[in-house]
Write a protein that holds these residues in place. Structure first.
Motif, PDB file in Angstrom:
ATOM      1  N   ARG A 270      99.009  41.264  74.623  1.00 28.56           N
ATOM      2  CA  ARG A 270     100.244  41.677  75.306  1.00 28.56           C
ATOM      3  C   ARG A 270      99.994  42.909  76.166  1.00 28.56           C
ATOM      4  O   ARG A 270     100.608  43.060  77.231  1.00 28.56           O
ATOM      5  N   THR A 271      99.081  43.774  75.736  1.00 22.39           N
ATOM      6  CA  THR A 271      98.756  44.951  76.544  1.00 22.39           C
ATOM      7  C   THR A 271      98.078  44.534  77.843  1.00 22.39           C
ATOM      8  O   THR A 271      98.417  45.034  78.929  1.00 22.39           O
ATOM      9  N   LEU A 272      97.110  43.620  77.750  1.00 22.28           N
ATOM     10  CA  LEU A 272      96.431  43.144  78.950  1.00 22.28           C
ATOM     11  C   LEU A 272      97.394  42.392  79.866  1.00 22.28           C
ATOM     12  O   LEU A 272      97.338  42.517  81.092  1.00 22.28           O
ATOM     13  N   LYS A 273      98.298  41.615  79.270  1.00 24.43           N
ATOM     14  CA  LYS A 273      99.288  40.884  80.067  1.00 24.43           C
ATOM     15  C   LYS A 273     100.185  41.849  80.828  1.00 24.43           C
ATOM     16  O   LYS A 273     100.440  41.668  82.023  1.00 24.43           O
ATOM     17  N   VAL A 314      92.829  55.014  81.340  1.00 25.31           N
ATOM     18  CA  VAL A 314      94.229  54.690  81.039  1.00 25.31           C
ATOM     19  C   VAL A 314      94.300  53.429  80.189  1.00 25.31           C
ATOM     20  O   VAL A 314      95.036  53.363  79.198  1.00 25.31           O
ATOM     21  N   LEU A 315      93.525  52.395  80.569  1.00 25.11           N
ATOM     22  CA  LEU A 315      93.534  51.141  79.826  1.00 25.11           C
ATOM     23  C   LEU A 315      93.014  51.343  78.409  1.00 25.11           C
ATOM     24  O   LEU A 315      93.619  50.866  77.438  1.00 25.11           O
ATOM     25  N   CYS A 316      91.898  52.056  78.267  1.00 25.81           N
ATOM     26  CA  CYS A 316      91.317  52.274  76.935  1.00 25.81           C
ATOM     27  C   CYS A 316      92.258  53.085  76.054  1.00 25.81           C
ATOM     28  O   CYS A 316      92.423  52.778  74.862  1.00 25.81           O
ATOM     29  N   SER A 317      92.897  54.102  76.627  1.00 22.30           N
ATOM     30  CA  SER A 317      93.820  54.931  75.845  1.00 22.30           C
ATOM     31  C   SER A 317      95.020  54.117  75.385  1.00 22.30           C
ATOM     32  O   SER A 317      95.481  54.248  74.244  1.00 22.30           O
ATOM     33  N   ARG A 318      95.521  53.269  76.268  1.00 17.97           N
ATOM     34  CA  ARG A 318      96.689  52.467  75.890  1.00 17.97           C
ATOM     35  C   ARG A 318      96.326  51.461  74.812  1.00 17.97           C
ATOM     36  O   ARG A 318      97.095  51.241  73.864  1.00 17.97           O
TER      37      ARG A 318
END
Length: 421
Positions: A270-273, A314-318
């Protein structure tokens, strides 16, 4: 030309008792398809032991090995699961390739199920289990207990079978409730929800401190917080999320290592989506000593790699936040009452996490704690929307709810139920 549509989803039973079922999805690709598949599997109470995903950007091939979450889970309706998975697969007609902007199916109508009953321990969980068995999804709920011990329950629900407009389906739902609740059920009424659904009150105002605990978007490096403890050790478990652009000319490698939990793959998907990121290839390894490892080759929807260091961070932190903090559990004082709060982020599509109400009511029933009132609402912050579950706990139980040790026990039991620990 593709494959026969019935073969777009195949579900095969393990060759030996206890072996996983194998789910194969072979259909046109779309951004977020992996999220939709994982959401459905989680909704059916299944656990993904391992899996493989590959796509060329137009067609995808997904293989997942799944088992029921535990021996007490209801019998999985495999035929219904296949139908649900087929419903989220994009059509592979020629028009799909001419225009890949998929059209969302019209949202299911919301129905109001109102019933009155005598209060007893486990009442809400038993009702929720009926909804689960009937493929009914709870959208919102308002439960109140009168001084005379009667409970008025208002459930706003949608029907995954899209049959709730028929008298037969409505009668089946009420009859199932009467069967489970027995003589404690006084009345049951089901009708299409009107303006009361859109105008139903959300969660009451929250203090800044409570809001910070429920909706925080960062985790301090020095923070030791009960929400991110591993299931078996009183120590902080860190998620390792790394990116690498040296191994593929067209994709970014995303490597994830973290403590396993219920919905682990769903939280990643869901995060990647929501970030508009596609998975070209992925392998989900079996759990090893409680840890889950994933290797995903990803890129943006426009086909570009993730090369900007700031965007990578940002992506890794999220992802770290979503893996360590997928659900927040908190007990507070609401005047003279004790309130249990649970929050989880809502997908950009507006869909919440499945089975939260089921897991929380199961945990409270296991502890022998009655629920005086319950509510599901939405709360918006600057960054995102959240689904919030509020439960006022009945003080007339064997626990002293004002005790810090008791409250910690409740939070731990609820959190473990939600995380599958």
């Amino acid at each position: 030309m593709g494959v026969p549509w019935d073969d777009a989803v195949l579900i095969e039973k393990g060759k030996k008792p206890g072996e996983p079922y194998v789910i194969t999805v072979n259909c046109p690709d779309k951004t977020g398809l992996g999220c939709d598949i994982c959401h459905t599997i989680l909704e059916f109470g299944l656990y993904i032991t391992k899996g493989d995903v590959s796509t060329d950007g137009l067609w995808c091939y997904v293989v997942l090995w799944v088992i029921p979450r535990d021996s007490s889970s209801r019998a999985v309706r495999w035929v219904r699961l296949k139908e649900r998975l087929l419903s989220i697969c994009p059509s592979y007609t020629p028009s799909f390739y001419l225009n890949q902007q998929s059209t969302n199916a019209s949202s299911s109508p919301v129905y109001l199920l109102k019933f009155c009953s005598l209060d007893r321990k486990g009442l809400l969980h038993d009702v929720t289990q009926v909804f689960d068995e009937l493929d009914l999804t709870i959208q919102r709920v308002k439960v109140t207990t009168a001084p005379d011990g009667r409970v008025l329950d208002l459930f706003f629900i949608t029907d995954n079978l899209a049959l709730l407009h028929t008298k037969e389906r409505q009668n089946e739902t009420c009859e199932q409730l009467y069967t489970v609740l027995g003589e404690s059920c006084i009345s049951c009424d089901l009708q299409l929800a009107g303006p009361q659904y859109d105008n139903s009150p959300g969660i009451s105002s929250l203090s800044p401190h409570v809001s910070e605990e429920l909706f925080r978007c960062t985790i301090s490096d020095n923070e030791i917080h009960s929400q991110v403890l591993s299931p078996d050790f009183n120590e902080l478990k860190r998620a390792s999320v790394k990116t690498d652009n040296t191994l593929s000319p067209a994709h970014t490698l995303l490597q994830i290592n973290c403590v396993d939990h219920k919905g682990f793959l769903y939280d990643i998907m869901r995060t990647l989506k929501d970030c508009n990121i596609q998975i070209a290839y992925g392998r989900f390894s079996p759990v090893n000593k409680g840890l889950r490892e994933l290797d995903l080759f990803i890129r943006y929807k426009d086909g570009k790699k993730i090369v900007d260091p700031e965007k990578q961070d940002v992506l890794c932190s999220r992802l770290k936040l979503e893996l360590l903090h997928p659900l927040r559990v908190l007990i507070i004082d609401r005047g003279p009452d004790t309130e249990l709060l649970i929050s989880n982020p809502v997908e950009l599509s507006g869909r919440g996490r499945p089975r939260v109400f089921y897991d929380v009511t199961f945990a409270l029933k296991s502890l022998g704690i009655c629920i005086f009132s319950a509510k599901i609402g939405r709360h918006s912050t600057e960054n995102r929307e959240w689904e919030v579950y509020s439960f006022l706990l009945d003080e007339n139980c064997r626990f002293q709810l004002s005790s810090k040790a008791v409250r910690n026990q409740i939070v731990d039991k609820v959190r473990r139920s939600l995380m599958g620990w």
